[in-house]
Design a protein around this motif. Structure first.
Motif, PDB file in Angstrom:
ATOM      1  N   ARG A  23     -11.025   3.490   3.615  1.00 19.59           N
ATOM      2  CA  ARG A  23     -10.150   3.946   2.529  1.00 19.59           C
ATOM      3  C   ARG A  23      -8.830   3.194   2.430  1.00 19.59           C
ATOM      4  NH1 ARG A  23     -11.451   9.709   4.348  1.00 19.59           N
ATOM      5  NH2 ARG A  23     -13.309  10.150   3.153  1.00 19.59           N
ATOM      6  N   GLY A  24      -8.582   2.239   3.309  1.00 18.42           N
ATOM      7  CA  GLY A  24      -7.306   1.535   3.270  1.00 18.42           C
ATOM      8  C   GLY A  24      -7.204   0.492   4.357  1.00 18.42           C
ATOM      9  N   ALA A  46       0.856  -1.178   0.000  1.00 17.98           N
ATOM     10  CA  ALA A  46       0.000   0.000   0.000  1.00 17.98           C
ATOM     11  C   ALA A  46       0.900   1.238   0.000  1.00 17.98           C
ATOM     12  CB  ALA A  46      -0.894  -0.030   1.237  1.00 17.98           C
ATOM     13  N   TYR A  47       0.307   2.411   0.211  1.00 21.53           N
ATOM     14  CA  TYR A  47       1.040   3.677   0.155  1.00 21.53           C
ATOM     15  C   TYR A  47       0.722   4.523   1.367  1.00 21.53           C
ATOM     16  CZ  TYR A  47       1.997   2.298  -4.574  1.00 21.53           C
ATOM     17  OH  TYR A  47       2.442   1.600  -5.653  1.00 21.53           O
ATOM     18  N   ARG A  48       1.681   5.387   1.734  1.00 15.79           N
ATOM     19  CA  ARG A  48       1.475   6.288   2.864  1.00 15.79           C
ATOM     20  C   ARG A  48       2.406   7.493   2.750  1.00 15.79           C
ATOM     21  NH1 ARG A  48       1.644   4.952   8.077  1.00 15.79           N
ATOM     22  NH2 ARG A  48       2.814   6.793   8.586  1.00 15.79           N
ATOM     23  N   ALA A  90      -3.326   2.289  -4.142  1.00 17.09           N
ATOM     24  CA  ALA A  90      -2.878   3.297  -5.113  1.00 17.09           C
ATOM     25  C   ALA A  90      -4.006   4.246  -5.524  1.00 17.09           C
ATOM     26  CB  ALA A  90      -2.281   2.617  -6.341  1.00 17.09           C
ATOM     27  N   ALA A  91      -5.222   3.744  -5.653  1.00 14.53           N
ATOM     28  CA  ALA A  91      -6.342   4.578  -6.097  1.00 14.53           C
ATOM     29  C   ALA A  91      -6.656   5.712  -5.118  1.00 14.53           C
ATOM     30  CB  ALA A  91      -7.586   3.712  -6.295  1.00 14.53           C
ATOM     31  N   VAL A  92      -6.269   5.570  -3.879  1.00 11.49           N
ATOM     32  CA  VAL A  92      -6.582   6.576  -2.850  1.00 11.49           C
ATOM     33  C   VAL A  92      -5.431   7.571  -2.654  1.00 11.49           C
ATOM     34  CG1 VAL A  92      -7.286   6.867  -0.422  1.00 11.49           C
ATOM     35  CG2 VAL A  92      -8.130   4.932  -1.728  1.00 11.49           C
ATOM     36  N   ILE A  93      -4.287   7.330  -3.279  1.00  8.63           N
ATOM     37  CA  ILE A  93      -3.120   8.205  -3.095  1.00  8.63           C
ATOM     38  C   ILE A  93      -3.468   9.686  -3.259  1.00  8.63           C
ATOM     39  CG2 ILE A  93      -0.856   8.865  -4.017  1.00  8.63           C
ATOM     40  CD1 ILE A  93      -0.404   5.915  -4.673  1.00  8.63           C
ATOM     41  N   PRO A  94      -4.220  10.096  -4.285  1.00  3.35           N
ATOM     42  CA  PRO A  94      -4.488  11.540  -4.446  1.00  3.35           C
ATOM     43  C   PRO A  94      -5.200  12.175  -3.256  1.00  3.35           C
ATOM     44  CG  PRO A  94      -5.038  10.364  -6.446  1.00  3.35           C
ATOM     45  CD  PRO A  94      -4.763   9.322  -5.397  1.00  3.35           C
ATOM     46  N   ILE A 119      -0.874   0.968  11.870  1.00  2.00           N
ATOM     47  CA  ILE A 119      -0.104   1.689  10.860  1.00  2.00           C
ATOM     48  C   ILE A 119      -0.996   1.849   9.641  1.00  2.00           C
ATOM     49  CG2 ILE A 119       1.963   1.663   9.429  1.00  2.00           C
ATOM     50  CD1 ILE A 119       3.052  -0.395  11.631  1.00  2.00           C
ATOM     51  N   TYR A 120      -1.282   3.073   9.285  1.00  3.21           N
ATOM     52  CA  TYR A 120      -2.216   3.375   8.203  1.00  3.21           C
ATOM     53  C   TYR A 120      -1.531   3.367   6.840  1.00  3.21           C
ATOM     54  CZ  TYR A 120      -5.862   4.953  11.440  1.00  3.21           C
ATOM     55  OH  TYR A 120      -6.833   5.028  12.392  1.00  3.21           O
ATOM     56  N   ALA A 121      -2.224   2.841   5.838  1.00  2.61           N
ATOM     57  CA  ALA A 121      -1.771   2.905   4.450  1.00  2.61           C
ATOM     58  C   ALA A 121      -2.995   2.744   3.549  1.00  2.61           C
ATOM     59  CB  ALA A 121      -0.736   1.829   4.162  1.00  2.61           C
ATOM     60  N   VAL A 122      -2.845   3.152   2.288  1.00  2.00           N
ATOM     61  CA  VAL A 122      -3.976   3.146   1.360  1.00  2.00           C
ATOM     62  C   VAL A 122      -3.586   2.474   0.046  1.00  2.00           C
ATOM     63  CG1 VAL A 122      -4.950   5.262   2.345  1.00  2.00           C
ATOM     64  CG2 VAL A 122      -3.429   5.398   0.359  1.00  2.00           C
TER      65      VAL A 122
END
Length: 176
Positions: free
Chosen positions: A121-122, A24-26, A87-91, A82-85
């Motif tokens: 959302r993640g 995921a992304y953060r 790719a679609a939620v990155i913006p 630990i939060y992460a999302v």
């Protein structure tokens, strides 16, 4: 249902949700530690260790009104983890001006594992480690920051963008 099949069902229900780390992304803040840039939580004074997983802790008990017993992180009825999302939620991670202009921000892909709670959302996870990091030029001392963050042993790229929204958009394109 026989006792044997009931036990089998229980074992399956207790199996982990994911057999491999979830990617995921953060966002991270950057903080200088002993002269080197290190990843820091945006909201808590937690420095991510180099070469070791970051382990989530529940900070909710530090509030006087919290009356629940200590628990492992994360759990559904708490906001810990630990939060992460995806790719679609990155913006949606940040808006220009949402963070202080003097606080360097790094965007990155992260592996999540252990207990993982899916959110609207993640995800929230028990353990995480960066997979790759993206340092926007907006970040003060971007080149030094990128070199320092190589200590995490993951790819670190400089993004030729000047604001957080542009950086998030660049990471979306790279994730596609």
């Amino acid at each position: 249902m026989s006792r044997k099949s009931a036990a089998s069902t229980t074992e399956v229900a207790e199996a982990p949700d994911y057999v491999a780390p979830l990617h995921a992304y953060r966002l991270w803040a950057v903080e200088e530690v002993a002269g080197s840039a290190r990843l820091r939580s945006l909201y808590w004074p937690c420095i991510w260790p180099v070469g070791a997983p970051f382990a989530a802790q529940c900070h909710s008990r530090s509030f006087r009104l919290w009356r629940k017993a200590p628990h492992q992180t994360p759990v559904t009825k708490c906001t810990c983890g630990i939060y992460a999302v995806p790719a679609a939620v990155i913006p949606r991670l940040a808006r220009d001006g949402a963070m202080p202009p003097d606080r360097p921000v790094v965007i990155g892909a992260v592996s999540l594992w252990g207990s993982v709670v899916e959110c609207e959302r993640g995800w929230r996870a028990a353990f995480a480690y960066p997979d790759s990091l993206f340092v926007p030029w907006r970040c003060s001392s971007a080149e030094k920051t990128a070199v320092d963050l190589e200590a995490y042993g993951v790819p670190v790229d400089l993004l030729e963008v000047w604001n957080v929204n542009a950086a998030l958009g660049a990471v979306v394109e790279l994730a596609a």
